[in-house]
Design a protein around this motif. Structure first.
Motif, mmCIF file in Angstrom:
data_model
loop_
_atom_site.group_PDB
_atom_site.id
_atom_site.type_symbol
_atom_site.label_atom_id
_atom_site.label_comp_id
_atom_site.label_asym_id
_atom_site.label_seq_id
_atom_site.Cartn_x
_atom_site.Cartn_y
_atom_site.Cartn_z
ATOM 1 N N ARG A 190 0.922 -0.967 0.484
ATOM 2 C CA ARG A 190 0.282 0.125 0.223
ATOM 3 C C ARG A 190 1.207 1.057 0.102
ATOM 4 N N THR A 228 2.116 1.840 -3.281
ATOM 5 C CA THR A 228 1.325 2.377 -4.596
ATOM 6 C C THR A 228 0.939 3.998 -4.569
ATOM 7 N N ARG A 229 0.536 3.938 -3.410
ATOM 8 C CA ARG A 229 0.407 5.595 -3.152
ATOM 9 C C ARG A 229 1.541 6.275 -3.296
#
Length: 92
Positions: free
Chosen positions: A20, A23-24
């Motif tokens: 995550r 991805t950010r």
């Protein structure tokens, strides 16, 4: 059913959290990358890629510079989300 993250990262929750975060950061990197590409393309001018995108000569959106600017605008949601989160955190 396993998610693609858990299938490739056996670390469990730590792998999901890392994915995550990655991805950010990738989402945040897209907007400035496309903006820099637009500036460089405009500054360096006519190259082989401009010939490929030159088919729509009459179109306002023809060429590489407008394409990069549009891609930058479409990927700006991550930056707007980050700004909104920061404002909410400061306002508390």
């Amino acid at each position: 059913m396993t998610s693609p993250v858990s299938a490739t990262a056996p670390a469990g929750r730590d792998g999901v959290v890392a994915a995550r975060h990655l991805t950010r950061w990738l989402a945040l990197a897209a907007t400035p990358t496309f903006a820099v590409m637009a500036v460089l393309t405009a500054a360096l001018g006519d190259g082989p890629a401009d010939m490929l995108c030159g088919a729509g000569q009459g179109s306002l959106l023809g060429g590489m510079v407008p394409m990069y600017l549009l891609m930058s605008a479409f990927h700006s949601a991550a930056w707007l989300r980050l700004i909104g989160e920061r404002r909410r955190a400061v306002g508390r």
